[in-house]
Design a protein around this motif. Structure first.
Motif, PDB file in Angstrom:
ATOM      1  N   SER A  17       0.831  -1.208   0.000  1.00 27.91           N
ATOM      2  CA  SER A  17       0.000   0.000   0.000  1.00 27.91           C
ATOM      3  C   SER A  17       0.863   1.255   0.000  1.00 27.91           C
ATOM      4  CB  SER A  17      -0.901   0.030   1.242  1.00 27.91           C
ATOM      5  OG  SER A  17      -1.783  -1.068   1.272  1.00 27.91           O
ATOM      6  N   ARG A  67      -9.654  -1.083  -4.867  1.00 25.30           N
ATOM      7  CA  ARG A  67      -8.290  -1.056  -4.336  1.00 25.30           C
ATOM      8  C   ARG A  67      -7.862   0.345  -3.914  1.00 25.30           C
ATOM      9  NH1 ARG A  67      -4.108  -2.214  -7.592  1.00 25.30           N
ATOM     10  NH2 ARG A  67      -5.146  -1.511  -9.521  1.00 25.30           N
ATOM     11  N   GLN A  82      -5.516   6.684  -1.270  1.00 24.06           N
ATOM     12  CA  GLN A  82      -5.051   5.485  -0.588  1.00 24.06           C
ATOM     13  C   GLN A  82      -5.042   4.350  -1.600  1.00 24.06           C
ATOM     14  OE1 GLN A  82      -3.975   5.038   2.653  1.00 24.06           O
ATOM     15  NE2 GLN A  82      -3.445   2.968   2.000  1.00 24.06           N
ATOM     16  N   ASN A  84      -4.255   0.459  -2.119  1.00 25.57           N
ATOM     17  CA  ASN A  84      -4.038  -0.851  -1.518  1.00 25.57           C
ATOM     18  C   ASN A  84      -3.988  -1.912  -2.611  1.00 25.57           C
ATOM     19  OD1 ASN A  84      -4.265   0.356   1.056  1.00 25.57           O
ATOM     20  ND2 ASN A  84      -6.481   0.018   1.095  1.00 25.57           N
TER      21      ASN A  84
END
Length: 119
Positions: A17, A67, A82, A84
């Motif tokens: 991440s 994601r 963000q 991930n």
């Protein structure tokens, strides 16, 4: 004048991440959309995600849905991405950009930040 500064890029292994941040200055109303776009070597630039500051409405390109999450902290004039479950195909230079709501083209761009995902 609107100025944007992206940060948070780096090198990460597949599945990892990263959190990108876009600090915006000179935005005097909520009538803007802030977007993250990326460009990999030899490929066209593509829009990854964007958020409307007036209502926090969001858009994601299909390849990152589930994601990536875009969010805004209007008090700090900062937009985050963000990321991930990163994949090698997410490797690119990521740019944050701003445009007036209802328009197609981004008017303001910040310098890119490199994201590299190793397999």
């Amino acid at each position: 004048d609107v100025q944007l500064q992206a940060s948070g890029g780096g090198l990460v292994q597949a599945g990892g991440s990263l959190r990108l941040s876009c600090a915006a200055s000179g935005i005097t109303s909520d009538d803007y959309v802030i977007g993250w776009l990326r460009q990999a070597p030899g490929k066209e630039r593509e829009g990854v995600a964007c958020i409307g500051l007036i209502d926090n409405s969001t858009y994601y390109v299909d390849s990152v849905k589930g994601r990536f999450t875009i969010s805004s902290d209007n008090a700090k004039n900062t937009v985050h991405l963000q990321m991930n479950g990163l994949k090698p195909e997410d490797t690119a230079t990521y740019y944050c950009a701003a445009k007036w709501r209802g328009t197609s083209n981004y008017n303001y761009w910040g310098p890119g930040t490199q994201v590299t995902v190793s397999s």
